[in-house]
Structures are given as C-alpha cells and as structure tokens.
Design an enzyme around this catalytic site. Structure first.
Site, PDB file in Angstrom:
ATOM      1  N   THR A   7      -7.647   2.266   8.801  1.00 54.61           N
ATOM      2  CA  THR A   7      -7.766   2.858  10.150  1.00 54.61           C
ATOM      3  C   THR A   7      -8.650   2.015  11.079  1.00 54.61           C
ATOM      4  O   THR A   7      -8.302   1.784  12.234  1.00 54.61           O
ATOM      5  CB  THR A   7      -8.345   4.283  10.036  1.00 54.61           C
ATOM      6  N   ASP A  57       0.855  -1.194   0.000  1.00 56.62           N
ATOM      7  CA  ASP A  57       0.000   0.000   0.000  1.00 56.62           C
ATOM      8  C   ASP A  57       0.894   1.249   0.000  1.00 56.62           C
ATOM      9  O   ASP A  57       1.880   1.313   0.739  1.00 56.62           O
ATOM     10  CB  ASP A  57      -0.865  -0.050   1.274  1.00 56.62           C
ATOM     11  N   HIS A  58       0.554   2.227  -0.803  1.00 61.34           N
ATOM     12  CA  HIS A  58       1.293   3.505  -0.856  1.00 61.34           C
ATOM     13  C   HIS A  58       2.810   3.356  -0.931  1.00 61.34           C
ATOM     14  O   HIS A  58       3.540   3.875  -0.076  1.00 61.34           O
ATOM     15  CB  HIS A  58       0.920   4.398   0.338  1.00 61.34           C
ATOM     16  N   HIS A 110      -7.940   9.656   4.286  1.00 61.40           N
ATOM     17  CA  HIS A 110      -7.369   8.649   5.191  1.00 61.40           C
ATOM     18  C   HIS A 110      -7.671   9.033   6.644  1.00 61.40           C
ATOM     19  O   HIS A 110      -7.814  10.211   6.954  1.00 61.40           O
ATOM     20  CB  HIS A 110      -5.851   8.576   5.001  1.00 61.40           C
ATOM     21  N   GLY A 111      -7.740   8.045   7.498  1.00 62.53           N
ATOM     22  CA  GLY A 111      -7.974   8.319   8.925  1.00 62.53           C
ATOM     23  C   GLY A 111      -9.454   8.451   9.225  1.00 62.53           C
ATOM     24  O   GLY A 111     -10.295   7.944   8.482  1.00 62.53           O
ATOM     25  N   HIS A 115      -9.543   5.046  -1.789  1.00 60.89           N
ATOM     26  CA  HIS A 115      -8.870   4.980  -0.475  1.00 60.89           C
ATOM     27  C   HIS A 115      -9.690   5.772   0.545  1.00 60.89           C
ATOM     28  O   HIS A 115     -10.553   6.564   0.190  1.00 60.89           O
ATOM     29  CB  HIS A 115      -7.476   5.607  -0.564  1.00 60.89           C
ATOM     30  N   GLY A 116      -9.361   5.569   1.816  1.00 60.75           N
ATOM     31  CA  GLY A 116     -10.018   6.340   2.872  1.00 60.75           C
ATOM     32  C   GLY A 116     -11.450   5.893   3.094  1.00 60.75           C
ATOM     33  O   GLY A 116     -12.341   6.726   3.276  1.00 60.75           O
TER      34      GLY A 116
HETATM   35 ZN   LIG Z   1      -4.515   5.047   0.987  1.00 63.96          ZN
END
Ligand SMILES: [Zn+2]
Length: 298
Positions: A233, A82-83, A180-181, A208-209
C-alpha cells in the site's frame, strides 16, 4: 546475474536475524526503484507482482525486466507472484520465469488449501521455483483480496506446522492481526500467537500487511524473526502522491511565474526517487542493509 528464488534468502534471514523486504511494483519505474534501493543498501530484495499487474503488463515483460535489472549486480534478487489465487496464472508465472510464487488458498477450506498448494509446490519445485502458502485469513483489502473484520481468521500455530509438512511450501504467510491496506492508527496484533508459530515452525514465516504498521507493532513483529515482510500500500501511495505533487507544483508555478512545465520524465523521476527512499527506509528498519555483498557479476 543474481536473480534467484527465495529459498536461501529467507532461510538466511531467519538464521541471521534480519528480514527481507518484499515490495509490490506496478511498472518498470517502481521495479527499478526497488532494485536500485536494494543495490545501494547492499540488501537482498524481493520484488512482488500482483495478478492485476501481470494481467495488465503481460507474462513476458516482467521476468525480462527483473532479469535485466539483476544482470550486473551480485545482490540476491527474487520476484514473486503475490496472492496467486488462480491456478492458471500461478503456473504461467512459473513457466514464464518468476523465481517464486505465492499460492493463496486461504479462502478455501483447509483440505482444499492443502491440495491446491501441494499441487503447485510439486509443479514449482520441479522447475526450481519456490512457493509461499497462506493459512488463516489476513484482514483488510488489497486488490482482489478483501477480508472484512468479521472474516479474519488468525492462524493456528499447530495447523501451520502441519500445513507445511503436508504441502512442502518453502515459506508460509500467517494471520496474526496485521491487515492489508491502511491502519486506523492501531493493529490488533496477537504476539503470543506469532511467538507460538515461530516456536513450532522452523521454516520461513511471512507477514503481510506491513505498510503503515504502528512502529511498536512493527518492532514487536520483527523481534520474533519472521523472514519476509510485505510492503504494498505504501508503495502505491508513494507512487501517486509524488506524481500528484509534481503536477500540483507545475500548476502553482504557472500561476506564479507563467512557466508551464508539464514534463513526464520529471514526474517519473520524482516517482522513482520517492519509492526508492521508502524502500531504503524499510531496508534500514528490517536490518537487511549490508547483508548482500555487491560485486560486479562476470
Ligand atoms: Zn498480502
């Protein structure tokens, strides 16, 4: 052995109208929880590892773990970096046995992002590994990725199509207002942008996120049929919260009954159960349940 790359998995998801969940793991317990949840739901699944997790655990053990867990099931299982922001780490993952990698060149100027991504695509495809790229800046914070609100850059749909043509990526992560988060109750989702991206791009799109997304936004995103949605998360919270609740209950029991139980195996079991429940609930939401036929390999 059904450890495969993400290519057919993501194409099928889009064609048949469901989403493959990609879940970040941090150790064997969390990886086993994700895989077992997918097996019990008969769902394809993607296990995600961050650069941080890889640097902590090493390059050799993670592919061995996922191959072991995939060895006697017929559900499609992939593992993605990832990333990936470090070329050396990305290439090492390809060499050591990840079936897919994400190249995150989104913080670079467009031309440089194209150049880096194209280089990795060439290296990866020669070795049967698929590549996810990223275009635009997805907001929020996740490990070494930290994009503040004023730095968010939503993906240009025309550029997304061009980016795929220039790089050959198998899938593309796009910025459409998710972050994200944690969300503070709301997400500034740009649905028309996602609709335009889906209209122009026939290849798999990744969001994402997706942890903690308000339910209406989650439903709206799913209605456009992206192929892959990432959950990170919430896994971390399920992990640590269940650990903490075991320790808290152990302290409380001691106060009440003078029983002092401090058993790591019980704590680990609670962690696994909690992550498994979470993953199963997302598999249900994503509609990927029953999309893989389970039979013993051999
Ligand atoms: Zn991501």
């Amino acid at each position: 052995m059904t450890y495969i790359n993400t290519k057919n998995m993501l194409i099928s998801a889009r064609r048949k109208g469901y989403i493959v969940g990609a879940f970040n793991i941090v150790d064997y317990t969390s990886m086993e929880a994700v895989v077992e949840a997918a097996i019990e739901e008969s769902s394809p699944v993607i296990v995600q590892t961050s650069q941080k997790t890889i640097l902590e655990m090493g390059y050799e053990i993670l592919p061995k773990m996922i191959k072991f867990l995939s060895s006697d099931t017929a559900i499609p299982i992939a593992m993605i970096l990832d990333h990936g922001t470090d070329i050396d780490i990305i290439k090492k993952c390809i060499d050591y046995g990840w079936s897919s990698v994400m190249v995150d060149g989104s913080s670079k100027p467009y031309d440089e992002n194209v150049k880096i991504t194209r280089e990795i695509v060439k290296y990866a495809h020669q070795r049967g590994v698929t590549v996810e790229g990223e275009l635009g800046h997805i907001g929020g914070r996740e490990e070494h990725i930290n994009i503040s609100e004023n730095k968010v850059l939503l993906t240009d749909p025309v550029k997304a199509k061009e980016f795929q043509r220039l790089t050959g990526v198998d899938s593309l992560a796009v910025a459409i207002g998710t972050k994200h988060g944690h969300y503070d109750g709301q997400c500034k989702l740009d649905s028309p942008r996602l609709a335009e991206i889906m209209k122009l791009c026939s290849f798999p799109i990744v969001i994402h996120g997706c942890s903690d997304l308000p339910p209406d936004d989650l439903k709206k995103i799913m209605s456009y049929h992206p192929s892959k949605m990432n959950i990170s998360t919430e896994i971390k919270h399920a992990y640590l919260d269940s650990y903490k609740s075991y320790i808290d209950s152990s302290h409380n029991n001691y106060k009440m009954d003078n029983i002092y139980e401090y058993e790591p195996l019980k704590a680990i079991k609670e962690v696994k159960t909690s992550i498994k429940e979470l993953v199963k609930s997302y598999i249900g939401i994503f509609g990927s349940s029953g999309r893989a036929v389970i039979k013993k390999a051999g």
